[in-house]
Each structure stands twice: as C-alpha cells, then as structure tokens.
Motif scaffolding. Structure first.
Motif, PDB file in Angstrom:
ATOM      1  N   LEU A   9       0.861  -1.181   0.000  1.00 52.62           N
ATOM      2  CA  LEU A   9       0.000   0.000   0.000  1.00 52.62           C
ATOM      3  C   LEU A   9       0.896   1.229   0.000  1.00 52.62           C
ATOM      4  N   VAL A  10       0.518   2.228  -0.792  1.00 50.61           N
ATOM      5  CA  VAL A  10       1.357   3.423  -0.928  1.00 50.61           C
ATOM      6  C   VAL A  10       0.585   4.672  -0.524  1.00 50.61           C
ATOM      7  N   ALA A  11       1.161   5.448   0.398  1.00 46.54           N
ATOM      8  CA  ALA A  11       0.592   6.752   0.762  1.00 46.54           C
ATOM      9  C   ALA A  11       1.617   7.522   1.571  1.00 46.54           C
ATOM     10  N   ASP A  12       1.691   8.826   1.322  1.00 48.07           N
ATOM     11  CA  ASP A  12       2.545   9.716   2.094  1.00 48.07           C
ATOM     12  C   ASP A  12       1.759  10.158   3.319  1.00 48.07           C
ATOM     13  N   PHE A  13       2.178   9.706   4.497  1.00 49.98           N
ATOM     14  CA  PHE A  13       1.422   9.986   5.720  1.00 49.98           C
ATOM     15  C   PHE A  13       1.556  11.427   6.201  1.00 49.98           C
ATOM     16  N   SER A  14       2.389  12.236   5.543  1.00 54.14           N
ATOM     17  CA  SER A  14       2.434  13.653   5.895  1.00 54.14           C
ATOM     18  C   SER A  14       1.319  14.427   5.183  1.00 54.14           C
ATOM     19  N   ASP A  15       0.603  13.740   4.314  1.00 59.07           N
ATOM     20  CA  ASP A  15      -0.497  14.333   3.541  1.00 59.07           C
ATOM     21  C   ASP A  15      -1.799  13.626   3.934  1.00 59.07           C
ATOM     22  N   LEU A  16      -2.638  14.303   4.707  1.00 49.70           N
ATOM     23  CA  LEU A  16      -3.854  13.651   5.219  1.00 49.70           C
ATOM     24  C   LEU A  16      -4.846  13.303   4.121  1.00 49.70           C
ATOM     25  N   GLU A  17      -4.795  14.021   3.015  1.00 55.02           N
ATOM     26  CA  GLU A  17      -5.661  13.672   1.883  1.00 55.02           C
ATOM     27  C   GLU A  17      -5.233  12.325   1.295  1.00 55.02           C
ATOM     28  N   ALA A  18      -3.925  12.113   1.229  1.00 52.55           N
ATOM     29  CA  ALA A  18      -3.400  10.825   0.746  1.00 52.55           C
ATOM     30  C   ALA A  18      -3.787   9.701   1.700  1.00 52.55           C
ATOM     31  N   VAL A  19      -3.795   9.996   3.002  1.00 60.78           N
ATOM     32  CA  VAL A  19      -4.210   9.003   4.004  1.00 60.78           C
ATOM     33  C   VAL A  19      -5.679   8.638   3.811  1.00 60.78           C
ATOM     34  N   SER A  20      -6.506   9.650   3.579  1.00 61.41           N
ATOM     35  CA  SER A  20      -7.946   9.402   3.352  1.00 61.41           C
ATOM     36  C   SER A  20      -8.167   8.576   2.092  1.00 61.41           C
ATOM     37  N   ASN A  21      -7.383   8.851   1.059  1.00 59.07           N
ATOM     38  CA  ASN A  21      -7.506   8.075  -0.187  1.00 59.07           C
ATOM     39  C   ASN A  21      -7.071   6.632   0.029  1.00 59.07           C
ATOM     40  N   LEU A  22      -6.024   6.447   0.828  1.00 56.59           N
ATOM     41  CA  LEU A  22      -5.580   5.088   1.157  1.00 56.59           C
ATOM     42  C   LEU A  22      -6.676   4.356   1.926  1.00 56.59           C
ATOM     43  N   ALA A  23      -7.309   5.048   2.856  1.00 57.34           N
ATOM     44  CA  ALA A  23      -8.383   4.433   3.646  1.00 57.34           C
ATOM     45  C   ALA A  23      -9.514   3.959   2.743  1.00 57.34           C
ATOM     46  N   LYS A  24      -9.852   4.759   1.739  1.00 59.77           N
ATOM     47  CA  LYS A  24     -10.916   4.359   0.791  1.00 59.77           C
ATOM     48  C   LYS A  24     -10.512   3.097   0.042  1.00 59.77           C
ATOM     49  N   GLN A  25      -9.245   3.053  -0.384  1.00 63.84           N
ATOM     50  CA  GLN A  25      -8.733   1.869  -1.085  1.00 63.84           C
ATOM     51  C   GLN A  25      -8.819   0.630  -0.186  1.00 63.84           C
ATOM     52  N   ILE A  26      -8.405   0.786   1.063  1.00 64.64           N
ATOM     53  CA  ILE A  26      -8.426  -0.329   2.010  1.00 64.64           C
ATOM     54  C   ILE A  26      -9.854  -0.807   2.248  1.00 64.64           C
ATOM     55  N   LYS A  27     -10.767   0.137   2.421  1.00 63.98           N
ATOM     56  CA  LYS A  27     -12.175  -0.229   2.676  1.00 63.98           C
ATOM     57  C   LYS A  27     -12.736  -1.077   1.540  1.00 63.98           C
ATOM     58  N   ASN A  28     -12.313  -0.767   0.319  1.00 63.09           N
ATOM     59  CA  ASN A  28     -12.800  -1.509  -0.853  1.00 63.09           C
ATOM     60  C   ASN A  28     -12.086  -2.844  -1.054  1.00 63.09           C
ATOM     61  N   ASP A  29     -10.785  -2.854  -0.768  1.00 60.22           N
ATOM     62  CA  ASP A  29      -9.963  -4.000  -1.164  1.00 60.22           C
ATOM     63  C   ASP A  29      -9.709  -5.037  -0.073  1.00 60.22           C
ATOM     64  N   ILE A  30      -9.852  -4.626   1.195  1.00 56.35           N
ATOM     65  CA  ILE A  30      -9.541  -5.560   2.297  1.00 56.35           C
ATOM     66  C   ILE A  30     -10.775  -5.636   3.210  1.00 56.35           C
ATOM     67  N   PRO A  31     -11.720  -6.509   2.906  1.00 55.34           N
ATOM     68  CA  PRO A  31     -12.992  -6.538   3.653  1.00 55.34           C
ATOM     69  C   PRO A  31     -12.827  -6.759   5.152  1.00 55.34           C
ATOM     70  N   LYS A  32     -11.825  -7.570   5.536  1.00 51.88           N
ATOM     71  CA  LYS A  32     -11.630  -7.871   6.953  1.00 51.88           C
ATOM     72  C   LYS A  32     -10.166  -7.697   7.329  1.00 51.88           C
ATOM     73  N   ILE A  33      -9.926  -6.896   8.374  1.00 51.78           N
ATOM     74  CA  ILE A  33      -8.571  -6.697   8.892  1.00 51.78           C
ATOM     75  C   ILE A  33      -8.554  -7.216  10.326  1.00 51.78           C
ATOM     76  N   ASP A  34      -7.710  -8.197  10.587  1.00 51.87           N
ATOM     77  CA  ASP A  34      -7.625  -8.753  11.945  1.00 51.87           C
ATOM     78  C   ASP A  34      -6.754  -7.896  12.855  1.00 51.87           C
ATOM     79  N   ILE A  35      -5.650  -7.394  12.294  1.00 55.40           N
ATOM     80  CA  ILE A  35      -4.697  -6.644  13.111  1.00 55.40           C
ATOM     81  C   ILE A  35      -4.188  -5.436  12.327  1.00 55.40           C
ATOM     82  N   LEU A  36      -4.252  -4.279  12.976  1.00 54.46           N
ATOM     83  CA  LEU A  36      -3.656  -3.061  12.424  1.00 54.46           C
ATOM     84  C   LEU A  36      -2.539  -2.632  13.362  1.00 54.46           C
TER      85      LEU A  36
END
Length: 270
Positions: free
Chosen positions: A58-85
C-alpha cells in the motif's frame, strides 16, 4: 489460523522486520510506505524470503492527510476484513518541518495520520472476531500544546515528537473505551532500537531492533494480551521483554482527552 495484518511504515525498521516475521508465520501481510518503488521491492523481498505469496503493498505519504484518506478508501474496498492493524509509521527527523497545510509533519505522521486511517477503516476491523489495534507510542511523552498541534507554533523536534506520541496514547485509551470489542494497545517498543530513525536522530542505539519486533508480534497475536485493551506497554522496563506500565498522566485525564479529540476533529474537518 492465518490473519490479515496491516502494518504502516513497513518498508524499513521494525515495521519491515515485523512484517517479515509475521509473513514467516503464514499470515497475509499488507505493507505500507510512501515510495511505490520501495514498497514493491519490500513486497518482493518478503515473498522471496518467506515463500509466502500473500504479501501486498500500500502506498501513501502519511504527511499528507488527503493521501491518508484516499488510502483508507482503497483499504475499505480492497480488504474486507482486517484482523490486526499495527500503526507503526513514525517520523522524528525531517528536512521539511511543515506539511502543505502548515502542520508539523511529526504531528501529522505520528498522530493525525493513524487517527484518520484507523477511524476510516474501523468497519473493516470490526469484521474480525478478535481484532487488535497496536499503536506505537514512545517513552518520550509530553503534554500536547494546542498551538503546536494546529500549526500555530513550532517547538523543538524532541518536544514535538513527544507531544505527538502522547496524543497517540491518549487517543488509544479513548478508542479502547469506544470500541470494547477491539483490543487496542499502545506500546513503546523500546527506546533507541537499532533502526534508521534512531540512528539518524541520535547517532546511536541501545538495543537490537528485534527487541521491538518481538513485542509487536507478541501484542498482535498472543492470547496473553486479549484482555489488556486500553493499556500502555513499556518495553524499556524489562529485558528481554517489558511490561504494562503507566503512561503520561494526561493519558488518564478524560477532560484532556476530550479536548484533544475535539481539536483533532476540527483540524481534520470532521
């Protein structure tokens, strides 16, 4: 049983070594970094080293909160279940002090980014029957200045780093109460471990990186910690392993936590 594990900031340091160790055990691993090339190289390296093909990047620059939000959208779509973060991504030294929105990059990467990411993907984490969130705190914890948090004032790198880690710990304790079905733990994996960040910051290290890796794997998987939500584990306290210990006093102040989160939500436009 194989688990789906997401580790932020896992292209080097203890994040990468933790990903490698968990991959060796057969888990599905999502690594993360800000460089697409570096993430791809680490995914390939872990696959080769462990013969585990369930490694993703997964790729995102964590100094950019917009990039973090976009990564979150990708994760929500692509990884239905996360056991450990494992919220491992962190920064101490940085050439640029402020991000594009005028916020201190240490505050953004160490606290605001995991706050935004985790809250956005909570529905996916809740799909797991025994989910855990491990937030990487630090022995360095200092009272959070509103002016520093919102970018109105700048403080030393040491102070700002310590403030960001206390903010993360305060939010960890809040999240544990808010989500009683998720085990949420803050951890100081060990001070001055042999990592790029510690060596760049201080030019020295006290303990091998593996000390931090071992406790992250332990907290993520061991049944010993399933009833320890809302606690702070200090890995400096023992050798080879630490124990649960009090965090900074502010982390136990409901009023200070409430003020921090209200400020955080107004800052990120929630």
């Amino acid at each position: 049983m194989s688990k789906t594990i997401l580790i932020t900031g896992s292209t080097d340091g203890i994040g990468k070594l933790t990903a490698l160790k968990l991959a060796t055990q057969g888990h599905t691993i999502y690594t993360h970094g800000r460089s697409e090339a570096k993430v791809a190289a680490v995914v390939s390296e872990i696959k080769t080293a462990t013969n585990n093909q369930n490694i993703y990047g997964l790729v995102a620059d964590f100094s950019d909160l917009e990039a973090v939000s976009n990564l979150a959208k990708q994760i929500k779509n692509d990884i239905p279940k996360i056991d450990i973060l494992i919220n491992n991504a962190g920064i101490f030294k940085t050439k640029e002090t402020l991000n594009n929105n005028g916020l201190d990059i240490r505050m953004v990467v160490n606290y605001l980014a995991p706050y935004v990411l985790t809250n956005a993907i909570l529905p996916n984490i809740k799909q797991s029957e025994a989910s855990r969130i491990i937030n990487l705190s630090s022995a360095a914890q200092a009272p959070v200045s509103e002016a520093v948090l919102i970018g109105k004032e700048q403080d030393s790198e040491n102070s700002t780093y310590a403030q960001s880690k206390l903010a993360l710990t305060m939010w960890t304790f809040h999240l544990a109460k808010q989500e009683p079905n998720i085990t949420v733990i803050a951890v100081n994996p060990g001070s001055l471990l042999n990592t790029k960040m510690a060596n760049e910051a201080y030019g020295q290290h006290w303990s091998p990186a593996e000390k931090g890796v071992d406790i992250l794997v332990d907290l993520a998987l061991s049944e010993d910690y399933k009833n320890d939500s809302g606690k702070y584990f200090d890995n400096d306290k023992g050798d080879p392993k630490g124990y649960f210990s009090p965090a900074h006093a502010d982390a136990y102040s409901n009023e200070k936590i409430k003020n921090l989160l209200a400020l955080t939500d107004s800052l990120i436009g929630k």
